[in-house]
Design a protein around this motif. Structure first.
Motif, PDB file in Angstrom:
ATOM      1  N   PRO A 330      24.181   1.850   7.108  1.00  0.00           N
ATOM      2  CA  PRO A 330      23.583   2.256   8.413  1.00  0.00           C
ATOM      3  C   PRO A 330      23.635   1.136   9.329  1.00  0.00           C
ATOM      4  N   GLY A 331      23.834   0.447  10.595  1.00  0.00           N
ATOM      5  CA  GLY A 331      23.622  -1.029  11.091  1.00  0.00           C
ATOM      6  C   GLY A 331      24.762  -1.521  11.096  1.00  0.00           C
ATOM      7  N   SER A 332      25.757  -1.527  10.000  1.00  0.00           N
ATOM      8  CA  SER A 332      27.242  -2.440  10.221  1.00  0.00           C
ATOM      9  C   SER A 332      26.910  -3.894   9.996  1.00  0.00           C
ATOM     10  N   ASN A 333      25.280  -3.433   8.253  1.00  0.00           N
ATOM     11  CA  ASN A 333      25.636  -5.164   8.114  1.00  0.00           C
ATOM     12  C   ASN A 333      24.865  -5.931   8.942  1.00  0.00           C
ATOM     13  N   GLY A 334      24.248  -5.243  10.208  1.00  0.00           N
ATOM     14  CA  GLY A 334      23.554  -6.386  11.107  1.00  0.00           C
ATOM     15  C   GLY A 334      24.262  -6.750  12.222  1.00  0.00           C
ATOM     16  N   LEU A 335      25.814  -4.946  12.688  1.00  0.00           N
ATOM     17  CA  LEU A 335      26.596  -6.127  13.848  1.00  0.00           C
ATOM     18  C   LEU A 335      25.898  -4.300  14.741  1.00  0.00           C
ATOM     19  N   LEU A 336      25.656  -4.715  15.975  1.00  0.00           N
ATOM     20  CA  LEU A 336      25.895  -3.906  17.205  1.00  0.00           C
ATOM     21  C   LEU A 336      26.126  -4.089  18.476  1.00  0.00           C
ATOM     22  N   PHE A 337      27.179  -2.466  18.399  1.00  0.00           N
ATOM     23  CA  PHE A 337      28.323  -2.174  19.891  1.00  0.00           C
ATOM     24  C   PHE A 337      27.491  -1.449  20.481  1.00  0.00           C
ATOM     25  N   THR A 338      27.876  -1.856  22.037  1.00  0.00           N
ATOM     26  CA  THR A 338      27.371  -1.204  23.125  1.00  0.00           C
ATOM     27  C   THR A 338      28.702  -0.618  24.004  1.00  0.00           C
ATOM     28  N   PRO A 339      28.941   0.825  24.053  1.00  0.00           N
ATOM     29  CA  PRO A 339      30.371   1.323  24.535  1.00  0.00           C
ATOM     30  C   PRO A 339      30.779   1.353  25.965  1.00  0.00           C
ATOM     31  N   PHE A 463      26.254  19.101   8.264  1.00  0.00           N
ATOM     32  CA  PHE A 463      25.935  18.064   8.018  1.00  0.00           C
ATOM     33  C   PHE A 463      23.785  17.816   8.444  1.00  0.00           C
ATOM     34  N   ASP A 464      23.608  17.303   7.694  1.00  0.00           N
ATOM     35  CA  ASP A 464      22.151  17.591   7.365  1.00  0.00           C
ATOM     36  C   ASP A 464      21.617  15.939   7.423  1.00  0.00           C
ATOM     37  N   PRO A 465      20.375  15.485   8.092  1.00  0.00           N
ATOM     38  CA  PRO A 465      20.256  14.168   8.741  1.00  0.00           C
ATOM     39  C   PRO A 465      19.054  13.985   7.500  1.00  0.00           C
ATOM     40  N   ILE A 466      20.128  12.646   6.733  1.00  0.00           N
ATOM     41  CA  ILE A 466      19.263  12.174   5.859  1.00  0.00           C
ATOM     42  C   ILE A 466      18.394  11.534   5.830  1.00  0.00           C
ATOM     43  N   PRO A 467      17.045  11.151   5.969  1.00  0.00           N
ATOM     44  CA  PRO A 467      15.616  11.500   6.094  1.00  0.00           C
ATOM     45  C   PRO A 467      15.629   9.584   5.975  1.00  0.00           C
ATOM     46  N   GLU A 468      16.079   8.786   4.783  1.00  0.00           N
ATOM     47  CA  GLU A 468      16.047   7.428   4.733  1.00  0.00           C
ATOM     48  C   GLU A 468      16.690   6.644   6.079  1.00  0.00           C
ATOM     49  N   ASN A 469      18.144   7.341   5.982  1.00  0.00           N
ATOM     50  CA  ASN A 469      18.825   6.251   6.772  1.00  0.00           C
ATOM     51  C   ASN A 469      18.226   6.991   8.635  1.00  0.00           C
ATOM     52  N   VAL A 470      17.614   8.206   8.783  1.00  0.00           N
ATOM     53  CA  VAL A 470      17.357   9.029  10.476  1.00  0.00           C
ATOM     54  C   VAL A 470      16.106   7.093  10.843  1.00  0.00           C
ATOM     55  N   GLU A 471      15.548   7.116   9.561  1.00  0.00           N
ATOM     56  CA  GLU A 471      14.308   6.132  10.441  1.00  0.00           C
ATOM     57  C   GLU A 471      14.598   5.075  10.260  1.00  0.00           C
ATOM     58  N   LYS A 472      16.017   4.301   9.687  1.00  0.00           N
ATOM     59  CA  LYS A 472      17.182   2.927   9.708  1.00  0.00           C
ATOM     60  C   LYS A 472      17.154   3.210  11.436  1.00  0.00           C
ATOM     61  N   TYR A 473      17.984   4.628  12.102  1.00  0.00           N
ATOM     62  CA  TYR A 473      18.638   4.689  12.789  1.00  0.00           C
ATOM     63  C   TYR A 473      17.730   4.821  13.691  1.00  0.00           C
ATOM     64  N   LYS A 474      16.678   4.681  13.660  1.00  0.00           N
ATOM     65  CA  LYS A 474      15.638   4.934  15.371  1.00  0.00           C
ATOM     66  C   LYS A 474      15.430   3.311  15.122  1.00  0.00           C
ATOM     67  N   GLN A 475      14.959   2.429  14.205  1.00  0.00           N
ATOM     68  CA  GLN A 475      15.050   1.061  13.864  1.00  0.00           C
ATOM     69  C   GLN A 475      15.982   0.652  15.278  1.00  0.00           C
ATOM     70  N   LEU A 476      16.906   0.553  14.876  1.00  0.00           N
ATOM     71  CA  LEU A 476      18.325   0.090  15.591  1.00  0.00           C
ATOM     72  C   LEU A 476      18.793   0.703  17.107  1.00  0.00           C
ATOM     73  N   PHE A 477      18.226   1.806  16.733  1.00  0.00           N
ATOM     74  CA  PHE A 477      18.690   2.709  18.211  1.00  0.00           C
ATOM     75  C   PHE A 477      17.330   1.509  19.304  1.00  0.00           C
ATOM     76  N   ASN A 478      15.827   1.761  18.695  1.00  0.00           N
ATOM     77  CA  ASN A 478      15.331   0.734  20.197  1.00  0.00           C
ATOM     78  C   ASN A 478      16.435  -0.376  20.548  1.00  0.00           C
ATOM     79  N   LEU A 479      16.789  -0.718  19.212  1.00  0.00           N
ATOM     80  CA  LEU A 479      17.243  -2.524  19.386  1.00  0.00           C
ATOM     81  C   LEU A 479      18.528  -2.327  20.033  1.00  0.00           C
ATOM     82  N   TYR A 480      19.445  -0.765  20.309  1.00  0.00           N
ATOM     83  CA  TYR A 480      20.594  -0.294  21.416  1.00  0.00           C
ATOM     84  C   TYR A 480      19.820  -0.257  22.364  1.00  0.00           C
ATOM     85  N   LYS A 481      18.921   0.087  22.697  1.00  0.00           N
ATOM     86  CA  LYS A 481      18.597  -0.164  24.246  1.00  0.00           C
ATOM     87  C   LYS A 481      18.514  -1.139  24.710  1.00  0.00           C
TER      88      LYS A 481
END
Length: 499
Positions: A330-339, A463-481
């Motif tokens: 998750p986070g694509s090794n530190g790479l973020l894309f906005t579509p 597909f059920d959410p994976i808790p540790e990925n959920v937490e990582k994506y919460k951080q990444l989502f804030n960066l995305y915004k």
């Protein structure tokens, strides 16, 4: 066995599906057609292309059909929203259709706010004035092509024009009309107030019917050209997103849909016509009678991935391009894309913003970029989920259809980013199946849309959410915004350098 046909008039292709009474897809045909981009921000199509490609699809389907042709009882439609087709007094097309993803109408949107007022517009139409909607396109033609506009006697939406060519009858229906900025969404009538403010005759708007309503039979000419029976009934159909909702079983409170096509939507069912989202998300009439749905839009969802493939992996199938992305963290090794390839719709109604890759370094591979594109699309869709949750809606279960449902890794990313259970259906042709369900309901196969949907729609995998990925994506989502605000002024500065 009895059958119905669902016709899904999309942005890049028309898909024709034949379904039997057990909900089985007996046949499926797709015919593609091009977009016309004359300038940056322009997007048009020739309506005649829709007609010819649909005829080709129907002819191919009929030629392969082994049963009695009279057993095909009905046809209905799903169609790309917002597009403008103008007809003259002889019902001839006056110019190319201007499509939903055309963004030339920024000045016309400002004019709508100036004339109607922001709050009054939301009171009537439930939606903000955005470049993709139909009224701004009408005003653009009126201003820039007055000689064409003077000849126009009625406007039509894309699938409504296709249906007219198949039946000879002109109608619109509520789910598609809701995307024009000319419909009073709550009262289900064309707004005379808005028409009067812009000096449009109310008869410029076509007659309104329900999505399941019988509107005629196929013409003798169409029957002769395709092999269909002259007795084949035609039903109005719905907007692609409304039909996607029907075809995915979004027919009661608590159900949410994620659909990734050229654009992407997150759609949630509503019984009420009076909820207030302050224009942050769209509020449209459903294809189900006296129901509504709220919807957020990512303008370049599947388009972002197809663009990336075409530019950086032209000769690779999507399966090869995406093979192995499950091994990228998750986070694509530190790479973020906005579509934001063509601007954005939700939550930023901004035609000037453009896409970004943030965090590129020499160690990144094509797989990192591919996963980052998928994550960025999903983050954009999650902005709509966030708006729904902030309004008090519970989003615990999401049905995923379209391109985003064809890859298991992408479905797991959706579960982790949305923090919700994701359900994949056995069939991913949501809008086409929704159109077929409307035809089946119109033909009397059941006494409710839900009764038919329960037969036609079957889940395949969850597909059920994976808790540790959920937490990582919460951080990444804030960066995305943060990226939108950080790049907005840069993109405005670059606007003058675009061709």
């Amino acid at each position: 066995m009895k059958y119905v046909i669902g016709i899904d008039l999309g942005t890049s292709a028309v898909k024709v599906i034949l379904m039997d009474q057990q909900g089985t897809i007996a046949q499926e045909v797709s015919k593609s057609y091009p977009l016309i981009h004359e300038k940056s921000g322009y997007s048009e199509q020739d309506p005649e292309t829709w007609v010819e490609k649909t005829k080709e699809g129907l002819t191919e389907l009929v030629q392969k059909f082994q049963g009695n042709i009279k057993d095909i009882e009905g046809i209905s439609f799903s169609g790309q929203m917002h597009g403008l087709v103008l007809l003259d007094k002889d019902k001839q097309v006056l110019r190319n259709a201007i499509l939903w993803n055309d963004v030339r109408t920024t000045n016309q949107c400002k004019q709508i706010y100036d004339v109607v007022g922001t709050e009054r517009l939301l009171d009537i139409t439930k939606n903000p004035a955005l470049e993709g909607f139909t009224l701004p396109k009408i005003l653009w033609v009126k201003e820039h092509e007055p000689q064409i506009f003077e000849k126009a006697v009625v406007f039509m939406l894309p699938k409504d024009y296709l249906r007219y060519r198949m039946t000879g009858n002109i109608h619109s229906e509520y789910s598609d009309a809701a995307g024009t900025l000319l419909l009073n969404v709550g009262e289900k009538t064309w707004s005379k107030e808005i028409c009067d403010l812009f000096e449009l005759n109310i008869n410029f708007c076509p007659p309104l019917v329900e999505s399941h309503e019988f509107v005629g039979q196929v013409t003798e000419e169409l029957a002769h050209e395709t092999g269909l029976s002259i007795d084949t009934k035609v039903f109005a159909g719905g907007a692609d997103n409304a039909c996607g909702a029907i075809g995915s079983g979004i027919l009661s409170e608590g159900n949410t849909l994620c659909s990734v096509g050229t654009s992407g939507v997150v759609l949630s069912y509503e019984e009420r016509n009076d909820r207030d989202f302050s224009g942050k998300v769209h509020y449209f009439n459903h294809g189900k009678e006296d129901a509504f749905y709220t919807m957020g839009v990512t303008l370049a969802a599947g388009y972002s991935l197809s663009w990336f493939k075409d530019v950086f992996a032209e000769n690779e199938p999507f399966e090869v391009l995406l093979d192995g992305i499950e091994a990228i963290p998750p986070g694509s090794n530190g790479l973020l894309f906005t579509p934001y390839l063509v601007g954005e719709r939700t939550p930023h109604a901004d035609p000037a913003i453009r896409a970004s890759f943030i965090g590129m370094e020499g160690s990144h591979t094509k797989k990192d970029f591919a996963r980052a594109v998928i994550e960025g699309i999903t983050f954009s869709l999650n902005e709509s989920i966030e708006i729904f949750r902030e309004s008090g809606k519970e989003i615990a279960r999401v049905i995923s259809i379209g391109g985003g449902a064809k890859n298991d890794t992408w479905l797991q990313i959706q579960a982790d980013v949305f923090n919700a259970k994701i359900i994949k259906l056995k069939s991913e042709q949501g809008p086409g199946i929704g159109a077929a369900i409307l035809a089946a309901y119109g033909a009397g196969w059941a006494d409710s849309l839900k009764g038919i949907a329960d037969t036609f729609i079957q889940p395949e995998k969850t597909f059920d959410p994976i808790p540790e990925n959920v937490e990582k994506y919460k951080q990444l989502f804030n960066l995305y915004k943060d990226v939108y605000n950080q790049t907005k002024s840069l993109n405005e500065g670059l606007r003058d350098f675009r061709k």
